[in-house]
Design a protein around this motif. Structure first.
Motif, PDB file in Angstrom:
ATOM      1  N   GLU A 180       0.831  -1.213   0.000  1.00 12.19           N
ATOM      2  CA  GLU A 180       0.000   0.000   0.000  1.00 12.19           C
ATOM      3  C   GLU A 180       0.863   1.261   0.000  1.00 12.19           C
ATOM      4  OE1 GLU A 180      -2.185  -0.952   3.448  1.00 12.19           O
ATOM      5  OE2 GLU A 180      -3.394  -2.465   2.402  1.00 12.19           O
ATOM      6  N   ILE A 181       1.947   1.258   0.774  1.00 10.79           N
ATOM      7  CA  ILE A 181       2.813   2.444   0.772  1.00 10.79           C
ATOM      8  C   ILE A 181       3.541   2.549  -0.577  1.00 10.79           C
ATOM      9  CG2 ILE A 181       4.982   1.488   1.695  1.00 10.79           C
ATOM     10  CD1 ILE A 181       3.279   4.767   2.776  1.00 10.79           C
ATOM     11  N   LEU A 182       3.779   1.394  -1.220  1.00 12.51           N
ATOM     12  CA  LEU A 182       4.325   1.417  -2.580  1.00 12.51           C
ATOM     13  C   LEU A 182       3.318   2.056  -3.528  1.00 12.51           C
ATOM     14  CD1 LEU A 182       6.388   0.546  -4.777  1.00 12.51           C
ATOM     15  CD2 LEU A 182       5.196  -1.667  -4.855  1.00 12.51           C
ATOM     16  N   GLY A 183       2.026   1.721  -3.339  1.00  8.99           N
ATOM     17  CA  GLY A 183       0.970   2.328  -4.150  1.00  8.99           C
ATOM     18  C   GLY A 183       0.884   3.828  -3.953  1.00  8.99           C
ATOM     19  N   VAL A 184       1.037   4.274  -2.703  1.00 10.72           N
ATOM     20  CA  VAL A 184       1.027   5.716  -2.415  1.00 10.72           C
ATOM     21  C   VAL A 184       2.183   6.404  -3.135  1.00 10.72           C
ATOM     22  CG1 VAL A 184       1.298   7.454  -0.598  1.00 10.72           C
ATOM     23  CG2 VAL A 184      -0.165   5.469  -0.203  1.00 10.72           C
ATOM     24  N   TRP A 185       3.367   5.794  -3.072  1.00 10.08           N
ATOM     25  CA  TRP A 185       4.550   6.382  -3.709  1.00 10.08           C
ATOM     26  C   TRP A 185       4.390   6.417  -5.234  1.00 10.08           C
ATOM     27  CZ3 TRP A 185       8.254   4.037  -6.969  1.00 10.08           C
ATOM     28  CH2 TRP A 185       9.372   4.834  -7.252  1.00 10.08           C
ATOM     29  N   LEU A 186       3.893   5.325  -5.815  1.00 10.52           N
ATOM     30  CA  LEU A 186       3.681   5.280  -7.265  1.00 10.52           C
ATOM     31  C   LEU A 186       2.649   6.319  -7.705  1.00 10.52           C
ATOM     32  CD1 LEU A 186       3.620   1.426  -7.994  1.00 10.52           C
ATOM     33  CD2 LEU A 186       5.309   3.073  -8.836  1.00 10.52           C
ATOM     34  N   THR A 187       1.578   6.462  -6.909  1.00  9.69           N
ATOM     35  CA  THR A 187       0.533   7.427  -7.250  1.00  9.69           C
ATOM     36  C   THR A 187       1.058   8.849  -7.194  1.00  9.69           C
ATOM     37  OG1 THR A 187      -1.100   5.917  -6.287  1.00  9.69           O
ATOM     38  CG2 THR A 187      -1.824   8.171  -6.719  1.00  9.69           C
ATOM     39  N   HIS A 188       1.830   9.162  -6.139  1.00  3.56           N
ATOM     40  CA  HIS A 188       2.406  10.497  -6.010  1.00  3.56           C
ATOM     41  C   HIS A 188       3.341  10.792  -7.179  1.00  3.56           C
ATOM     42  CE1 HIS A 188       5.374  13.484  -4.527  1.00  3.56           C
ATOM     43  NE2 HIS A 188       4.290  14.046  -4.018  1.00  3.56           N
ATOM     44  N   ARG A 189       4.128   9.801  -7.549  1.00  6.75           N
ATOM     45  CA  ARG A 189       5.070   9.972  -8.667  1.00  6.75           C
ATOM     46  C   ARG A 189       4.320  10.139  -9.990  1.00  6.75           C
ATOM     47  NH1 ARG A 189      10.441   8.605  -9.404  1.00  6.75           N
ATOM     48  NH2 ARG A 189      11.037   8.120 -11.544  1.00  6.75           N
ATOM     49  N   TYR A 190       3.288   9.314 -10.169  1.00  5.74           N
ATOM     50  CA  TYR A 190       2.522   9.310 -11.420  1.00  5.74           C
ATOM     51  C   TYR A 190       1.761  10.616 -11.610  1.00  5.74           C
ATOM     52  CZ  TYR A 190      -0.808   7.563 -14.914  1.00  5.74           C
ATOM     53  OH  TYR A 190      -1.578   7.387 -16.037  1.00  5.74           O
ATOM     54  N   ARG A 191       1.225  11.176 -10.522  1.00  3.48           N
ATOM     55  CA  ARG A 191       0.459  12.426 -10.619  1.00  3.48           C
ATOM     56  C   ARG A 191       1.318  13.587 -11.125  1.00  3.48           C
ATOM     57  NH1 ARG A 191      -1.419  14.984  -6.319  1.00  3.48           N
ATOM     58  NH2 ARG A 191      -3.254  15.863  -7.368  1.00  3.48           N
ATOM     59  N   ASN A 192       2.597  13.522 -10.841  1.00 11.11           N
ATOM     60  CA  ASN A 192       3.487  14.632 -11.188  1.00 11.11           C
ATOM     61  C   ASN A 192       4.310  14.386 -12.445  1.00 11.11           C
ATOM     62  OD1 ASN A 192       3.154  16.541  -8.768  1.00 11.11           O
ATOM     63  ND2 ASN A 192       3.612  14.609  -7.752  1.00 11.11           N
ATOM     64  N   GLN A 193       3.892  13.378 -13.228  1.00 11.27           N
ATOM     65  CA  GLN A 193       4.616  13.096 -14.467  1.00 11.27           C
ATOM     66  C   GLN A 193       3.832  13.588 -15.675  1.00 11.27           C
ATOM     67  OE1 GLN A 193       5.289   8.836 -14.086  1.00 11.27           O
ATOM     68  NE2 GLN A 193       7.464   9.186 -13.737  1.00 11.27           N
ATOM     69  N   LYS A 194       4.549  13.914 -16.731  1.00  7.90           N
ATOM     70  CA  LYS A 194       3.939  14.334 -17.989  1.00  7.90           C
ATOM     71  C   LYS A 194       3.761  13.133 -18.901  1.00  7.90           C
ATOM     72  CE  LYS A 194       6.031  18.956 -17.959  1.00  7.90           C
ATOM     73  NZ  LYS A 194       6.914  19.897 -18.681  1.00  7.90           N
ATOM     74  N   ASN A 195       2.676  13.157 -19.628  1.00 11.10           N
ATOM     75  CA  ASN A 195       2.422  12.119 -20.623  1.00 11.10           C
ATOM     76  C   ASN A 195       3.172  12.480 -21.902  1.00 11.10           C
ATOM     77  OD1 ASN A 195       1.474  10.197 -22.376  1.00 11.10           O
ATOM     78  ND2 ASN A 195      -0.676  10.445 -21.826  1.00 11.10           N
ATOM     79  N   SER A 196       4.186  11.701 -22.242  1.00 10.07           N
ATOM     80  CA  SER A 196       5.040  12.005 -23.392  1.00 10.07           C
ATOM     81  C   SER A 196       4.298  11.854 -24.720  1.00 10.07           C
ATOM     82  CB  SER A 196       6.271  11.092 -23.392  1.00 10.07           C
ATOM     83  OG  SER A 196       5.871   9.732 -23.431  1.00 10.07           O
ATOM     84  N   HIS A 197       3.139  11.164 -24.697  1.00  7.82           N
ATOM     85  CA  HIS A 197       2.376  10.971 -25.928  1.00  7.82           C
ATOM     86  C   HIS A 197       1.499  12.179 -26.250  1.00  7.82           C
ATOM     87  CE1 HIS A 197       3.568   6.802 -26.348  1.00  7.82           C
ATOM     88  NE2 HIS A 197       3.330   6.630 -25.068  1.00  7.82           N
ATOM     89  N   LEU A 198       1.374  13.083 -25.290  1.00  5.79           N
ATOM     90  CA  LEU A 198       0.614  14.303 -25.527  1.00  5.79           C
ATOM     91  C   LEU A 198       1.563  15.431 -25.867  1.00  5.79           C
ATOM     92  CD1 LEU A 198      -1.938  14.039 -22.597  1.00  5.79           C
ATOM     93  CD2 LEU A 198      -2.276  13.384 -24.974  1.00  5.79           C
ATOM     94  N   ASN A 199       1.037  16.594 -26.000  1.00  5.46           N
ATOM     95  CA  ASN A 199       1.854  17.788 -26.256  1.00  5.46           C
ATOM     96  C   ASN A 199       2.910  17.922 -25.176  1.00  5.46           C
ATOM     97  OD1 ASN A 199       2.837  20.435 -26.496  1.00  5.46           O
ATOM     98  ND2 ASN A 199       0.931  21.112 -27.455  1.00  5.46           N
TER      99      ASN A 199
END
Length: 204
Positions: A180-199
């Motif tokens: 679960e703490i791994l999920g929290v860390w992944l979610t926090h990281r994912y929220r702050n990443q840019k989608n390279s397939h978009l602009n």
């Protein structure tokens, strides 16, 4: 793209939530199976197991939807709920691992007194009567009750397995709390990443 990239983080988060979906369906299935075949007659126990399964299923779907859509609000609430679950689960797991024999006996006795249906299940399964002593004037689900000389109290029999069960539950709980703490860390990281397939200037 390295494993720290947008796609890899997204796939890892989705895989983690698929694992939660499988676990939740197992909990719901085991609860329903136990009630259907009469292995557990206590409605509270069955409802508790199924309720935990439904809650975990809801959290997993929330995480999956947030991950697939890169939805900031869903991911935020998913991260918050998962962190709260982590705190509760880690606390309960630590208590299971740290509890001593006297505390085990008191908790078991109090729990069985509050749930007569569970005590009947224990009597039928372990072929014993009562918790600390056999009440000859009462009722008992065990086959040995017709021969009182061969009936033993359930307390000592449960106690022989209680430590192993609590340590097992505590260990499993600790393992899942770290996922679960791994999920929290992944979610926090994912929220702050840019989608390279978009602009390249877009930020979701």
């Amino acid at each position: 793209m390295g494993c720290g990239g947008f796609v890899c983080t997204k796939n890892s988060l989705c895989a983690l939530n698929v694992l939660y979906v499988i676990v939740s369906l197992l909990l719901i299935g085991v609860g329903a199976w136990g009630k259907w075949f009469g292995l557990v007659s206590s409605f509270r126990v069955v409802a508790g197991v199924i309720g935990v399964g439904i809650f975990l299923l809801f959290v997993a779907f929330l995480g999956l939807c947030g991950a697939l859509k890169h939805h900031q609000v869903l991911l935020f609430f998913y991260m918050l709920i998962l962190f709260l679950v982590f705190i509760v689960q880690l606390s309960v797991s630590a208590a299971c691992l740290a509890i001593n024999k006297e505390q085990q006996v008191k908790l078991l006795e109090a729990g069985l007194k509050k749930s007569p249906a569970t005590l009947k299940d224990v009597e039928r399964t372990l072929n014993c009567c009562g918790f600390s002593e056999v009440n000859t004037t009462g009722t008992c689900e065990a086959d040995c009750f017709s021969k009182l000389d061969s009936c033993d109290p359930c307390g000592p029999l449960i106690q022989t397995h209680a430590s192993e069960v609590l340590h097992f539950v505590g260990g499993i709980g600790c393992f899942f709390s770290f996922t679960e703490i791994l999920g929290v860390w992944l979610t926090h990281r994912y929220r702050n990443q840019k989608n390279s397939h978009l602009n390249s200037g877009a930020f979701l």
